[in-house]
Design an enzyme around this catalytic site. Structure first.
Site, PDB file in Angstrom:
ATOM      1  N   HIS A 180      -2.663 -46.653  45.912  1.00  0.00           N
ATOM      2  CA  HIS A 180      -2.618 -46.344  47.343  1.00  0.00           C
ATOM      3  C   HIS A 180      -3.215 -47.496  48.111  1.00  0.00           C
ATOM      4  O   HIS A 180      -2.670 -47.943  49.117  1.00  0.00           O
ATOM      5  CB  HIS A 180      -3.371 -45.039  47.628  1.00  0.00           C
ATOM      6  CG  HIS A 180      -3.421 -44.690  49.078  1.00  0.00           C
ATOM      7  ND1 HIS A 180      -4.285 -45.307  49.966  1.00  0.00           N
ATOM      8  CD2 HIS A 180      -2.705 -43.796  49.819  1.00  0.00           C
ATOM      9  CE1 HIS A 180      -4.103 -44.799  51.182  1.00  0.00           C
ATOM     10  NE2 HIS A 180      -3.147 -43.880  51.118  1.00  0.00           N
ATOM     11  N   GLY A 181      -4.368 -47.991  47.682  1.00  0.00           N
ATOM     12  CA  GLY A 181      -4.928 -49.225  48.202  1.00  0.00           C
ATOM     13  C   GLY A 181      -5.931 -49.084  49.337  1.00  0.00           C
ATOM     14  O   GLY A 181      -6.713 -50.000  49.574  1.00  0.00           O
ATOM     15  N   ASP A 182      -5.908 -47.953  50.053  1.00  0.00           N
ATOM     16  CA  ASP A 182      -6.881 -47.725  51.128  1.00  0.00           C
ATOM     17  C   ASP A 182      -7.270 -46.254  51.099  1.00  0.00           C
ATOM     18  O   ASP A 182      -7.199 -45.558  52.108  1.00  0.00           O
ATOM     19  CB  ASP A 182      -6.286 -48.116  52.487  1.00  0.00           C
ATOM     20  CG  ASP A 182      -7.315 -48.064  53.618  1.00  0.00           C
ATOM     21  OD1 ASP A 182      -8.530 -48.100  53.321  1.00  0.00           O
ATOM     22  OD2 ASP A 182      -6.914 -47.972  54.790  1.00  0.00           O
ATOM     23  N   LEU A 183      -7.668 -45.797  49.925  1.00  0.00           N
ATOM     24  CA  LEU A 183      -7.902 -44.373  49.737  1.00  0.00           C
ATOM     25  C   LEU A 183      -9.305 -43.984  50.201  1.00  0.00           C
ATOM     26  O   LEU A 183     -10.305 -44.491  49.700  1.00  0.00           O
ATOM     27  CB  LEU A 183      -7.732 -43.997  48.269  1.00  0.00           C
ATOM     28  CG  LEU A 183      -7.738 -42.486  48.045  1.00  0.00           C
ATOM     29  CD1 LEU A 183      -6.415 -41.875  48.486  1.00  0.00           C
ATOM     30  CD2 LEU A 183      -8.030 -42.150  46.601  1.00  0.00           C
ATOM     31  N   ASN A 187      -7.444 -40.480  54.784  1.00  0.00           N
ATOM     32  CA  ASN A 187      -6.048 -40.748  54.412  1.00  0.00           C
ATOM     33  C   ASN A 187      -5.500 -39.722  53.422  1.00  0.00           C
ATOM     34  O   ASN A 187      -4.481 -39.962  52.761  1.00  0.00           O
ATOM     35  CB  ASN A 187      -5.915 -42.159  53.827  1.00  0.00           C
ATOM     36  CG  ASN A 187      -6.052 -43.222  54.899  1.00  0.00           C
ATOM     37  OD1 ASN A 187      -5.925 -42.931  56.084  1.00  0.00           O
ATOM     38  ND2 ASN A 187      -6.312 -44.450  54.487  1.00  0.00           N
TER      39      ASN A 187
END
Length: 273
Positions: A180-183, A187
């Site tokens: 996901h990268g920006d969890l 979010n």
């Protein structure tokens, strides 16, 4: 914002009836839009709506819950509205299982490499994603080194020391999982004690521990979260600090010096403070 709402309605071939902003919106305008035909959808802008749409579709292809992409162009992304009126505290374990699904995603060509097909951004902070053949190189060049010119000489020197040590601190070629990268909690959409959707991705293919680490920057995931995903490997504490450092650096650049102590904390955790 009315212009964005009208544009989103037009992308669906409908007419705007009403709209209101949704929570968040630090890095993009996000609206709940009501159309004259009774539909309600989410419309947002951002650094690159088309790239965000591709990221959401990639997450969805793993079986993870995400809002459907209804329409997109260079100015707006129109998404399915998903209910989100519950606390994440009720379903950390389910989020761990959802992430395990996400992390089954692999690069399209099946190769062991790290990155994404296009660059992205978080607000005004560039997120380069060019492919690399080793994970420490990706994290050094694409997630740490990009900040050196923006944080002052003393902090830049600390970051450089960390970059040189990454080959001994991070696995060289872990399975390249979809991230996901920006969890973080904001979010993750929750309704009726279920995770209804992951939103606002900053995807790449990399070490699965990244998402597990960043979930703890602003929240305190319980043991059930990690157990549901799978056992943690030895030495994860230092790796978590390294992965969380990237989020702290992005916030330092976006929101200012109040995030400097967080950066220092994760540098200490990585052993270079």
């Amino acid at each position: 914002m009315t212009r964005l709402a009208r544009h989103g309605a037009a992308l669906l071939g409908g007419q705007l009836w009403n709209w209101h902003p949704l929570q968040g919106g630090d890095l993009a305008q996000t609206l709940l839009v009501y159309l004259n035909d009774g539909r309600r959808v989410v419309v947002k802008n951002g650094p690159d709506p088309r790239v965000e749409a591709a990221m959401l579709r990639a997450l969805g292809q793993t079986g993870a819950p995400v809002p459907d992409v209804l329409a997109v162009d260079e100015d707006a992304l129109v998404l399915q509205y998903l209910p989100a009126d519950g606390p994440l505290a009720t379903c950390w374990g389910e989020l761990g299982r959802v992430l395990a699904q996400v992390h089954t995603g692999r690069p399209p060509d099946g190769a062991t490499r790290y990155g994404w097909g296009t660059d992205y951004a978080l607000g005004t902070v560039a997120v380069p994603n060019a492919w690399t053949d080793t994970w420490p190189r990706f994290w050094a060049e694409r997630r740490i080194g990009i900040h050196l010119e923006h944080v002052g000489i003393d902090l830049a020197r600390q970051l450089e020391r960390l970059m040189h040590r990454l080959p001994e601190l991070l696995p060289a070629t872990p399975p390249p999982s979809l991230l996901h990268g920006d969890l973080w909690g904001g979010n993750v959409l929750v309704h009726a004690r279920r995770v209804t959707g992951l939103i606002d991705p900053c995807c790449c293919y990399g070490h699965a521990e990244v998402d597990l680490a960043t979930a703890g920057v602003f929240d305190r995931p319980p043991a059930a979260f990690f157990m549901a995903h799978g056992p943690l490997e030895a030495g994860y504490e230092a790796r978590f600090a390294i992965y969380r450092l990237w989020i702290a650096l992005v916030h330092l650049r976006l929101f200012g010096a109040t995030y400097r102590p967080l950066v220092a904390h994760y540098l200490d955790g990585a052993g270079v403070g």
